[in-house]
Design a protein around this motif. Structure first.
Motif, short mmCIF file in Angstrom:
data_model
loop_
_atom_site.label_atom_id
_atom_site.label_comp_id
_atom_site.label_asym_id
_atom_site.label_seq_id
_atom_site.Cartn_x
_atom_site.Cartn_y
_atom_site.Cartn_z
N PHE A 5 42.39 46.42 48.73
CA PHE A 5 41.36 46.34 47.71
C PHE A 5 40.08 47.00 48.16
CE2 PHE A 5 40.57 42.66 50.29
CZ PHE A 5 39.22 42.38 50.18
N SER A 6 39.30 47.38 47.17
CA SER A 6 38.01 48.00 47.39
C SER A 6 37.01 47.34 46.45
CB SER A 6 38.11 49.50 47.09
OG SER A 6 36.84 50.10 47.15
N ILE A 7 35.91 46.91 47.00
CA ILE A 7 34.84 46.29 46.21
C ILE A 7 33.63 47.21 46.28
CG2 ILE A 7 33.30 44.32 45.97
CD1 ILE A 7 35.41 42.65 47.43
N THR A 8 33.08 47.52 45.11
CA THR A 8 31.88 48.35 45.06
C THR A 8 30.78 47.61 44.33
OG1 THR A 8 33.27 50.33 44.96
CG2 THR A 8 30.96 50.59 44.34
N PRO A 9 29.67 47.34 45.02
CA PRO A 9 28.53 46.74 44.33
C PRO A 9 27.83 47.81 43.48
CG PRO A 9 28.06 47.04 46.67
CD PRO A 9 29.45 47.52 46.44
N LEU A 10 27.52 47.48 42.26
CA LEU A 10 26.85 48.41 41.36
C LEU A 10 25.46 47.88 41.03
CD1 LEU A 10 29.86 49.05 38.96
CD2 LEU A 10 29.13 50.45 40.89
N GLY A 11 24.53 48.80 40.88
CA GLY A 11 23.17 48.41 40.51
C GLY A 11 22.31 47.97 41.67
N ALA A 23 31.27 41.70 52.57
CA ALA A 23 32.60 41.44 51.99
C ALA A 23 33.68 41.56 53.07
CB ALA A 23 32.89 42.41 50.85
N VAL A 24 33.57 42.56 53.93
CA VAL A 24 34.55 42.73 55.01
C VAL A 24 34.47 41.56 55.98
CG1 VAL A 24 35.22 44.18 56.97
CG2 VAL A 24 34.63 45.25 54.78
N ARG A 25 33.27 41.07 56.22
CA ARG A 25 33.10 39.91 57.10
C ARG A 25 33.88 38.71 56.56
NH1 ARG A 25 28.02 40.13 57.27
NH2 ARG A 25 27.95 41.43 59.13
N VAL A 26 33.85 38.51 55.25
CA VAL A 26 34.60 37.41 54.62
C VAL A 26 36.09 37.57 54.94
CG1 VAL A 26 35.36 36.49 52.39
CG2 VAL A 26 32.93 36.96 52.79
N MET A 51 44.70 36.12 47.60
CA MET A 51 43.86 36.22 46.42
C MET A 51 42.57 35.41 46.57
SD MET A 51 45.30 38.47 44.68
CE MET A 51 44.52 38.43 43.10
N ALA A 52 42.64 34.30 47.31
CA ALA A 52 41.43 33.51 47.56
C ALA A 52 40.44 34.30 48.41
CB ALA A 52 41.80 32.19 48.25
N VAL A 53 40.94 35.07 49.37
CA VAL A 53 40.07 35.90 50.20
C VAL A 53 39.42 36.99 49.36
CG1 VAL A 53 40.02 37.56 52.11
CG2 VAL A 53 41.26 35.41 52.36
N VAL A 54 40.20 37.63 48.50
CA VAL A 54 39.64 38.66 47.62
C VAL A 54 38.55 38.05 46.73
CG1 VAL A 54 40.14 40.24 45.71
CG2 VAL A 54 41.72 40.08 47.64
N LYS A 55 38.80 36.88 46.18
CA LYS A 55 37.80 36.23 45.33
C LYS A 55 36.53 35.91 46.11
CE LYS A 55 36.97 32.43 42.11
NZ LYS A 55 35.55 32.62 42.24
N VAL A 58 34.63 39.13 46.62
CA VAL A 58 33.98 39.54 45.38
C VAL A 58 32.77 38.66 45.10
CG1 VAL A 58 34.24 39.68 42.86
CG2 VAL A 58 36.01 40.61 44.35
N ASP A 59 32.92 37.36 45.27
CA ASP A 59 31.80 36.44 45.04
C ASP A 59 30.63 36.75 45.96
OD1 ASP A 59 33.26 35.18 43.06
OD2 ASP A 59 33.79 33.44 44.29
N THR A 60 30.92 37.12 47.20
CA THR A 60 29.88 37.48 48.16
C THR A 60 29.09 38.70 47.68
OG1 THR A 60 31.08 36.52 50.01
CG2 THR A 60 29.48 38.24 50.55
N VAL A 61 29.81 39.70 47.18
CA VAL A 61 29.15 40.90 46.66
C VAL A 61 28.40 40.58 45.36
CG1 VAL A 61 29.54 43.23 45.76
CG2 VAL A 61 30.75 42.46 47.81
N ALA A 62 29.02 39.79 44.50
CA ALA A 62 28.40 39.45 43.21
C ALA A 62 27.09 38.69 43.39
CB ALA A 62 29.37 38.64 42.36
N ALA A 63 26.96 37.98 44.49
CA ALA A 63 25.71 37.26 44.76
C ALA A 63 24.57 38.21 45.09
CB ALA A 63 25.93 36.27 45.90
N GLN A 64 24.91 39.48 45.39
CA GLN A 64 23.90 40.46 45.80
C GLN A 64 23.78 41.64 44.84
OE1 GLN A 64 24.11 41.30 50.17
NE2 GLN A 64 26.00 40.10 50.00
#
Length: 110
Positions: A5-11, A23-26, A51-55, A58-64
């Motif tokens: 998976f790849s997570i990209t923070p936008l904005g 996110a990688v630290r998580v 899937m819990a790790v992915v969530k 994502v939650d870590t990135v979404a907080a920022q």
């Protein structure tokens, strides 16, 4: 199963390395087998734990970040363990056995 998976923070501006590192630290703190490269982080484990790790990532990135993009690819193969290492080892073994013009051709030439 394997999840890449790849997570990209936008904005959050052009520099997203710090947020991605969080996110990688998580993932690394999860204790599951994982590998990060320039494009994806791959995690191996059972469906619910992966899937819990992915969530959590994502939650870590979404907080920022006000918006988050997630790309996910999964390989579900019941009963298989150590797929992350074994799949690469099988390809490397094939490459070592290879003969002929494509075996000696420089990268991106074949």
């Amino acid at each position: 199963m394997l999840i890449a998976f790849s997570i990209t923070p936008l904005g959050v501006g052009e520099s997203v390395g710090g947020v991605v590192a969080d996110a990688v630290r998580v993932v690394r703190e999860s204790g599951l087998p994982n590998r990060t490269d320039a494009m994806f982080t791959t995690v191996e484990g059972e469906w619910d734990e992966v899937m819990a790790v992915v969530k959590r990532a994502v939650d870590t990135v979404a907080a920022q970040a006000p918006r988050v993009s997630l790309v996910l690819k999964a390989d579900l193969r019941p009963g298989v363990t150590d797929a992350m290492t074994a799949k690469v080892a099988r390809v490397e073994a094939r490459l070592a056995e290879a003969t002929g013009p494509t075996a000696t051709m420089p990268p991106n030439q074949g």
